[in-house]
Design an enzyme around this catalytic site. Structure first.
Site, PDB file in Angstrom:
ATOM      1  N   TYR A 117       4.919  -6.278  -2.514  1.00 22.94           N
ATOM      2  CA  TYR A 117       4.250  -4.992  -2.710  1.00 22.94           C
ATOM      3  C   TYR A 117       2.892  -5.035  -2.036  1.00 22.94           C
ATOM      4  O   TYR A 117       2.198  -6.057  -2.066  1.00 22.94           O
ATOM      5  CB  TYR A 117       4.056  -4.687  -4.199  1.00 22.94           C
ATOM      6  CG  TYR A 117       3.133  -3.514  -4.443  1.00 22.94           C
ATOM      7  CD1 TYR A 117       3.625  -2.211  -4.463  1.00 22.94           C
ATOM      8  CD2 TYR A 117       1.757  -3.707  -4.614  1.00 22.94           C
ATOM      9  CE1 TYR A 117       2.772  -1.129  -4.660  1.00 22.94           C
ATOM     10  CE2 TYR A 117       0.907  -2.626  -4.809  1.00 22.94           C
ATOM     11  CZ  TYR A 117       1.413  -1.340  -4.824  1.00 22.94           C
ATOM     12  OH  TYR A 117       0.577  -0.276  -4.988  1.00 22.94           O
ATOM     13  N   GLU A 205       0.474   2.908   0.331  1.00 24.39           N
ATOM     14  CA  GLU A 205       1.337   2.030  -0.455  1.00 24.39           C
ATOM     15  C   GLU A 205       2.601   1.696   0.325  1.00 24.39           C
ATOM     16  O   GLU A 205       3.214   2.584   0.931  1.00 24.39           O
ATOM     17  CB  GLU A 205       1.696   2.705  -1.777  1.00 24.39           C
ATOM     18  CG  GLU A 205       2.360   1.796  -2.790  1.00 24.39           C
ATOM     19  CD  GLU A 205       2.527   2.493  -4.131  1.00 24.39           C
ATOM     20  OE1 GLU A 205       2.114   1.914  -5.147  1.00 24.39           O
ATOM     21  OE2 GLU A 205       3.055   3.616  -4.154  1.00 24.39           O
TER      22      GLU A 205
END
Length: 395
Positions: A117, A205
């Site tokens: 991530y 993101e």
């Protein structure tokens, strides 16, 4: 301002951030052609909506269909596109009504060795952007932050300098990344941090961020939002806005210079000042009500803006009462009172209206309202206003 994944990946590619090849399709035939043109054994068909959780999301009209699916043939790509396009995808971020899918992104597959991530936001506590990474890629990062916050690693960086190599090495060591993969991470993380700064992003993101079997770091997903206040510097990015993904009332408000966010409650709010608007929403909640919106008409609100604000508020069928909470500073209370009277004539108030005025020329403003034929419920103080509007809404 939000953009779609496929648009974000074009920006990534232009900035030298590694992404896979992909094509946008707006009908099933285009999805089939895209699979053939990509030329690989596998591909992924992804619904393009402004919401996260697409992979676990389901289509209202086709409950067996998720928002992201791996396909191994052109016919599969066509089938998935048919199931998605024109239908509504429900995810954890859309609400039960879902969002209509108007386009899909057909992307090449790759040999995934690890899923990570990566996210970048502004840390207001230290006035610096912060790069966050985690080994828990592909999962809901909110759940990771709540249950295992130690798995989220952070590095602040100076926007004038960018992320430095020693910071990348620190993160790679903590995540067990070495050799060629670490060198790929150095390139990837530096470029994506620079993109965040250069394009005035509010959020960036990548989930999942993957390391392939060849030790290459690639953005398998891309979520980017921009600072609306900086879009005057990025006319090309502003043109990427997809109005079909926006709340119509919010677009209408923005066109009139109003700061408006639609919510799910039944008590509409018309306030001047963002802080006061937040406080108004809080005290409505405190007294058992549910705000229907955030609306800041600004310090220089005029009659036309207030009238348009009422049109927007009263167009919501869920609204059962309206609270006008004005502290006259730049905008005098007499100006607001005059605008309220004009708005009542042009729009017509079909729900109870609670008005609280304070500040410059407040007595004159209250007298104007009392002498008008506008039916209002006067309030003295914010607590009184909140109690009265909650009662008026029948909560």
């Amino acid at each position: 301002m939000k953009i779609h994944e496929y648009q974000a990946k074009e920006l990534f590619r232009a900035a030298g951030v590694p992404v896979l090849q992909g094509m946008v399709a707006r009908n099933a035939d285009e999805a089939k052609d895209a699979y053939n043109k990509l030329g690989g054994a596998i591909a992924v068909v992804k619904a393009q909506i402004h919401a996260g959780g697409r992979g676990k999301g389901t289509v209202t009209e086709k409950p067996e269909q998720h928002g992201v699916e791996l396909v191994k043939s052109a016919d599969d790509a066509e089938r998935v596109a048919e199931n998605l396009l024109g239908n509504h995808l429900v995810t954890i971020q859309t609400g039960p009504e879902g969002q209509r899918v108007n386009q899909v992104f057909v992307e090449s597959g790759c040999n995934i060795a690890r899923e990570l991530y990566l996210g970048i936001v502004l840390d207001r506590a230290v006035s610096l952007p912060v790069l966050m990474v985690s080994t828990e890629g592909g999962m809901e990062i909110e759940k990771v932050a709540e249950e295992t916050p130690e798995k989220i690693l952070k590095e602040h960086f100076d926007p004038h300098v960018g992320l430095e190599s020693y910071q990348v090495r620190k993160l790679c060591k903590a995540m067990g990344i070495s050799g060629k993969a670490a060198r790929s991470a150095d390139l990837f993380m530096k470029k994506i941090c620079q993109l965040y700064v250069d394009l005035d992003c509010a959020l960036l993101e990548v989930n999942p961020l993957v390391i392939t079997g060849d030790d290459e770091m690639i953005a398998l997903d891309a979520k980017v939002t921009f600072d609306d206040n900086a879009m005057f510097r990025h006319k090309d990015i502003a043109e990427l806005r997809d109005d079909a993904e926006e709340e119509p009332s919010e677009l209408r408000a923005a066109a009139s210079g109003l700061s408006f966010v639609k919510l799910d409650g039944n008590i509409a709010c018309l306030v001047n000042g963002a802080g006061l608007a937040m406080s108004t929403m809080d005290i409505i909640k405190h007294h058992g009500g549910e705000p229907a919106n955030f609306l800041d008409v600004g310090g220089g609100a005029n009659k036309d803006q207030v009238t348009e604000a009422f049109r927007i508020l009263l167009a919501d069928p869920h609204v059962k009462a309206v609270l006008v909470n004005i502290f006259g500073g730049i905008a005098r209370c007499t100006t607001i009172a005059d605008a309220l009277i004009a708005a009542s004539k042009e729009v017509g108030f079909n729900v109870p209206l609670v008005v609280r005025l304070e500040g410059t020329e407040v007595e004159e403003g209250r007298r104007m309202l009392e002498e008008s034929d506008v039916e209002i419920i006067n309030a003295v103080g914010l607590t009184d206003a909140a109690k009265k509007v909650v009662e008026a809404a029948g909560v």
